[in-house]
Design a protein around this motif. Sequence first.
Motif, PDB file in Angstrom:
ATOM      1  N   ALA C 257       0.764  -0.814  -0.174  1.00  0.00           N
ATOM      2  CA  ALA C 257       0.247  -0.276   0.064  1.00  0.00           C
ATOM      3  C   ALA C 257       0.722   1.646   0.076  1.00  0.00           C
ATOM      4  O   ALA C 257       0.546   2.097  -0.821  1.00  0.00           O
ATOM      5  N   LEU C 258       2.019   1.140   0.799  1.00  0.00           N
ATOM      6  CA  LEU C 258       2.792   2.321   1.133  1.00  0.00           C
ATOM      7  C   LEU C 258       3.379   3.020   0.037  1.00  0.00           C
ATOM      8  O   LEU C 258       3.938   3.819  -1.011  1.00  0.00           O
ATOM      9  N   LEU C 259       4.258   1.697  -1.278  1.00  0.00           N
ATOM     10  CA  LEU C 259       4.758   1.774  -2.378  1.00  0.00           C
ATOM     11  C   LEU C 259       3.420   2.320  -3.183  1.00  0.00           C
ATOM     12  O   LEU C 259       4.002   3.109  -4.438  1.00  0.00           O
ATOM     13  N   HIS C 260       2.848   1.938  -3.579  1.00  0.00           N
ATOM     14  CA  HIS C 260       1.000   2.739  -4.682  1.00  0.00           C
ATOM     15  C   HIS C 260       1.270   4.077  -3.868  1.00  0.00           C
ATOM     16  O   HIS C 260       0.792   4.873  -4.974  1.00  0.00           O
ATOM     17  N   SER C 261       0.772   4.584  -2.818  1.00  0.00           N
ATOM     18  CA  SER C 261       0.743   6.259  -1.737  1.00  0.00           C
ATOM     19  C   SER C 261       1.478   7.001  -2.516  1.00  0.00           C
ATOM     20  O   SER C 261       1.777   7.762  -2.592  1.00  0.00           O
ATOM     21  N   VAL C 262       2.737   6.293  -2.024  1.00  0.00           N
ATOM     22  CA  VAL C 262       4.272   6.994  -2.459  1.00  0.00           C
ATOM     23  C   VAL C 262       4.362   7.067  -3.154  1.00  0.00           C
ATOM     24  O   VAL C 262       5.076   8.473  -3.641  1.00  0.00           O
ATOM     25  N   THR C 263       3.630   7.016  -4.490  1.00  0.00           N
ATOM     26  CA  THR C 263       3.727   7.406  -5.949  1.00  0.00           C
ATOM     27  C   THR C 263       3.068   7.737  -6.289  1.00  0.00           C
ATOM     28  O   THR C 263       3.057   9.427  -7.055  1.00  0.00           O
ATOM     29  N   VAL C 264       1.328   8.380  -5.790  1.00  0.00           N
ATOM     30  CA  VAL C 264       0.482   9.384  -5.573  1.00  0.00           C
ATOM     31  C   VAL C 264       1.612  10.823  -5.405  1.00  0.00           C
ATOM     32  O   VAL C 264       1.368  11.729  -5.649  1.00  0.00           O
ATOM     33  N   LEU C 265       2.179  10.577  -3.870  1.00  0.00           N
ATOM     34  CA  LEU C 265       2.653  11.715  -3.061  1.00  0.00           C
ATOM     35  C   LEU C 265       3.818  12.474  -4.332  1.00  0.00           C
ATOM     36  O   LEU C 265       3.328  13.260  -4.303  1.00  0.00           O
ATOM     37  N   ALA C 266       4.559  11.398  -4.859  1.00  0.00           N
ATOM     38  CA  ALA C 266       5.463  11.713  -5.602  1.00  0.00           C
ATOM     39  C   ALA C 266       5.209  12.539  -7.146  1.00  0.00           C
ATOM     40  O   ALA C 266       6.164  13.305  -6.783  1.00  0.00           O
ATOM     41  N   THR C 267       3.953  11.633  -8.024  1.00  0.00           N
ATOM     42  CA  THR C 267       3.966  12.407  -8.316  1.00  0.00           C
ATOM     43  C   THR C 267       2.908  13.183  -8.472  1.00  0.00           C
ATOM     44  O   THR C 267       3.112  14.530  -9.151  1.00  0.00           O
ATOM     45  N   ARG C 268       1.864  13.558  -7.640  1.00  0.00           N
ATOM     46  CA  ARG C 268       1.564  13.999  -7.642  1.00  0.00           C
ATOM     47  C   ARG C 268       0.522  15.263  -6.854  1.00  0.00           C
ATOM     48  O   ARG C 268      -0.098  15.700  -6.290  1.00  0.00           O
ATOM     49  N   ASP C 269       1.373  14.554  -6.010  1.00  0.00           N
ATOM     50  CA  ASP C 269       1.617  15.315  -4.026  1.00  0.00           C
ATOM     51  C   ASP C 269       0.377  15.690  -3.370  1.00  0.00           C
ATOM     52  O   ASP C 269       0.044  16.276  -2.887  1.00  0.00           O
ATOM     53  N   GLY C 270      -0.185  14.629  -3.697  1.00  0.00           N
ATOM     54  CA  GLY C 270      -1.604  13.751  -3.076  1.00  0.00           C
ATOM     55  C   GLY C 270      -1.123  12.784  -1.596  1.00  0.00           C
ATOM     56  O   GLY C 270      -0.222  12.286  -1.970  1.00  0.00           O
ATOM     57  N   LEU C 271      -2.250  12.090  -1.153  1.00  0.00           N
ATOM     58  CA  LEU C 271      -1.774  11.301   0.248  1.00  0.00           C
ATOM     59  C   LEU C 271      -1.081  12.040   1.263  1.00  0.00           C
ATOM     60  O   LEU C 271      -0.664  10.452   1.195  1.00  0.00           O
ATOM     61  N   ARG C 272      -0.807  13.221   0.925  1.00  0.00           N
ATOM     62  CA  ARG C 272       0.440  12.789   2.436  1.00  0.00           C
ATOM     63  C   ARG C 272      -0.012  12.746   3.626  1.00  0.00           C
ATOM     64  O   ARG C 272       0.865  11.672   3.911  1.00  0.00           O
ATOM     65  N   ALA C 273      -1.007  12.703   4.125  1.00  0.00           N
ATOM     66  CA  ALA C 273      -1.037  12.008   5.796  1.00  0.00           C
ATOM     67  C   ALA C 273      -1.184  10.470   5.659  1.00  0.00           C
ATOM     68  O   ALA C 273      -0.479  10.193   6.220  1.00  0.00           O
ATOM     69  N   TRP C 274      -1.808  10.249   4.588  1.00  0.00           N
ATOM     70  CA  TRP C 274      -2.355   8.454   4.817  1.00  0.00           C
ATOM     71  C   TRP C 274      -0.432   8.286   4.317  1.00  0.00           C
ATOM     72  O   TRP C 274      -0.339   6.666   5.067  1.00  0.00           O
ATOM     73  N   THR C 275       0.193   9.039   3.568  1.00  0.00           N
ATOM     74  CA  THR C 275       1.358   8.176   2.786  1.00  0.00           C
ATOM     75  C   THR C 275       1.912   7.886   4.519  1.00  0.00           C
ATOM     76  O   THR C 275       3.118   7.275   4.988  1.00  0.00           O
ATOM     77  N   VAL C 276       2.154   9.152   5.107  1.00  0.00           N
ATOM     78  CA  VAL C 276       3.064   9.109   6.270  1.00  0.00           C
ATOM     79  C   VAL C 276       2.434   7.966   6.894  1.00  0.00           C
ATOM     80  O   VAL C 276       3.113   7.112   7.276  1.00  0.00           O
TER      81      VAL C 276
END
Lengths: 144, 175, 643
Positions: C257-276
């Motif tokens: 899950a982290l691997l995929h959400s970190v991609t959202v954060l890296a590419t689109r700067d979204g899901l910050r709190a969730w990724t942390v």
Amino acid sequence: MKPKHQRLTLALLALAAIVGATLLAMSALRDQASYFYTPGDAIRDHVEPGRAVRLGGMVAGGSIRRAADGVTIDFVVTDGKQSVPVRFKGIVPDLFKENSGVVAEGAFDAGGTFVADTILAKHDERYMPPQIAGEMHKSESLKK
Amino acid sequence: MKKAILWAPLAMFLIFAAMVAGKLYAPGDSSIVSHMVGKPLPAFALPAGMPDRPGLANTDFAKGKPRLLNIFASWCVPCAAEAPQLVELRKAGVEIDAIAIRDRPEDIAEFLKRYGDPYARIGSDANSSVQVAMGSSGVPESFVIDGQGIIRHQHIGDIRPENVPDILAAIRAAQ
Amino acid sequence: MIAEIGLAALWLAAALAALQFVFGAIALYQRDMTMLRGVRAVAVVQALLTATAFAALILVFLRTDLSVSLVAANSHVAKPWLYKFAGTWGNHEGSMLMWVTILALAGGAVALFERRLEDRTLIATLAAQATIGLGFYAFLLFASNPFDRLDPAPAQGNGLNPLLQDPGLAFHPPTLYVGYVGLSIAFSFAVGALVTRDVGAAFARAMRPWVLAAWIFLTLGITAGSYWAYYELGWGGWWFWDPVENASLMPWLAATALLHSVTVLATRDGLRAWTVMLAVVAFSMSMIGTFLVRSGILTSVHSFAVDPRRGAFILALLAIYIGGALALFALRVGTVREGSRFDMVSREGSLVANNLLLSAILGIVLIGTLYPLGIEALTGGKLSVGPPYFNAAAGPLALILVVVMAAGPLLRWRRDELRALARRLAVPAIVAVLALVIVLAVLPRAHLLPSLGLILAAGVAVASVAPLWKRNLRRTPLFTWGMVIAHLGIAVSLAGMASESAFTQETLVAARPGEVHGVGPFAVRFEGVEPVAGPNWTALEATLTATRGTGAPMEMRPQARAFWAPPTETNEAAIRTLWDGQLYTVLGKQAEDGRWQLRLWWKPFVTLIWAGGALVAIGGALSLLGRLLRDRRAAQRGKEWWE
């Protein structure tokens, strides 16, 4: 959608997923978790046929009968007061013997015989360091 | 509401931690207690585990004095760990007999030389059959047998220094 | 002497970890970034010292120095050297030392190689890593010293559990541990970023390779562990939902899950709190899983196994680290600005769905694993939760997840149209329908879950390669290849699981020499049983000859082995791998009338399960390589690419 709303939506979605998973888990647990019974408990509680449970006790002396096919055995598990007939088809563990402890996994059939699909025998070298105990957990049961 | 959600993970973790802590301090007793406690010893007669002393039979116990029956094996490390406590019990006047499980005379001799020798008799149980009949499911285990040959007390696992008083108390109770 | 050197190195390493934390805290407090070099150096030296201690323990085991009590309790002079070597971590203290060693090495690697993270956050990260290390050094030194001496030394040693005398043990636990403990980097990154309030795309890009690397090892470890259980236990199953297995699966789910959400954060700067949050959860799951199992709380069938002092120590550490990180999260995450927004029908939307489903599965596995503990605490009742629960509760969610996995890569970032998605999924859907027809024709009465699995596997396999469609394959970035191969691997693995579940055939007989029994398309002739001897075991070995149709006969030799140090019996299955599946044979007991029990399985395409797992790991490795190469190229062009 404003970012703030989206954030709230996501939080709610996450919450819904967690609650949903918990409910799903709880309902499945009610049906699927197998409780541990001694023969006395099982007879007193009238465990319904087909429900997966574990039955623990001693193998009654002189009760092991091998069927002609060579792989099915019948025996009696007792807690000293009550006993339950058990049928098992498969290869029994090394330590499965009369008058020794046994835990059987399976379900009762309509006739009151416990049909085991797994026999767990107590391992001889019980007093081993915990880490191996962790790995050994698997070896304690012999599937089917 | 928002704030509360942020603290929810911590709350869930704390509940979990409390549960585990409870389990740690009240570990479920999953050891298998013998059904033989309170009953007479099963009949057995084991050959000698070592040439220098007799083997062991159930008739050796019904002689009026309580004895400690220790089930051990030279290949078992906890058995070595409990050896000093057995020696101490012997010094306190407890009569101790042993059943050696799946063992060889030379290994037993080596074990006793190294860790001390508190045993009056040693029976050799090559296929664990007496052990099983005793309702014991592992090594080491120890049983207090009273003077009539009735099993009075079972100790599962190695006897640690803090268990010595319990064993002595059980011996006294069996007088 | 060697043991003393190891112990001294361990003490020094603990002191350096304390120093690393103090330096980091001072640097952060005084906003003095010149101390970064110092903190980096301390982290590297600390890693080297811990590695020295571990090397010392390995040496002690290789020489079978029985005056060290750990060696005496877990090794034996008459043991092949590979198992002496692997015996180093086949026990509690040794595995804890390996755990700490990997932790220190991971911290050292971050100190050496991490160049993208902002200096303040990097210092905070290294300080966090040192804090974790400190607690576990204390545990080793005060409660679980692997270098303790035994006086007097025994003559032989107790021996290693025969089940653990397998070449797999030399590689499997280290791989898994690198995965578990590698996730500590994500944890420390998250804590560091929370401390400095620096959660953003740059942070995510810095964290991603580390997460990816740990995840690759976890994937490999789980795949290898599954195969080990399959061939070593001789029960024909490949996953038992045993607490030990769940302990490895839970961090993997969180890391995926982290691997995929970190991609959202890296590419689109979204899901910050969730990724942390996921970064904290992933490593927390590693710790909880490892220690629930290692401390014997979950598998306490062994009354001797639980040492309350050790368990309490570990629990206190868990409470401090996980509780602390979660409290920091609750306090700080409100001040983290939320990133950019997106539509629900979009790549981000599918990744959110992926995350929710993975989290839900994680929750189900966690609840199932802890349920017996909770019930015992509340009612005193004893129960076990087994495969029926996990399959029924997690299976359907996993299948939905696989569908999302097929659709996700075909969606555009930010926003997309459902109709466009439907068009792109047309070909996979047609393949799935074809598969449905075939399954119905071949297996009219198969169970629902395996049939669905087969159908989905076919469709998803096609969908997962669809992102390459009409692309110039030579210019497709390596990390896109990685994603495609990893997703394909999931489909392959799913096909294997479904096939094993739907098509396995089994024969259980008591046979006399000369008899022929059928299993699936094979005729298996039982030739007889002979005794054989190995280095520290003796065995009864059956000889079987299996033939399919007019093919050449294959000889198979399953064994029932008896080890003498310690005395234990194991079944060594004989497994023959063919292109379309495996023939799996086990020798059982001899009945009173002289017949031998034989258990034969024909498992079509079962190998796909592990082949798929390997593909997933290869995909991860390609992806990691692609990211690193691109970063390097960007670095050579100047720093502007990510700034």
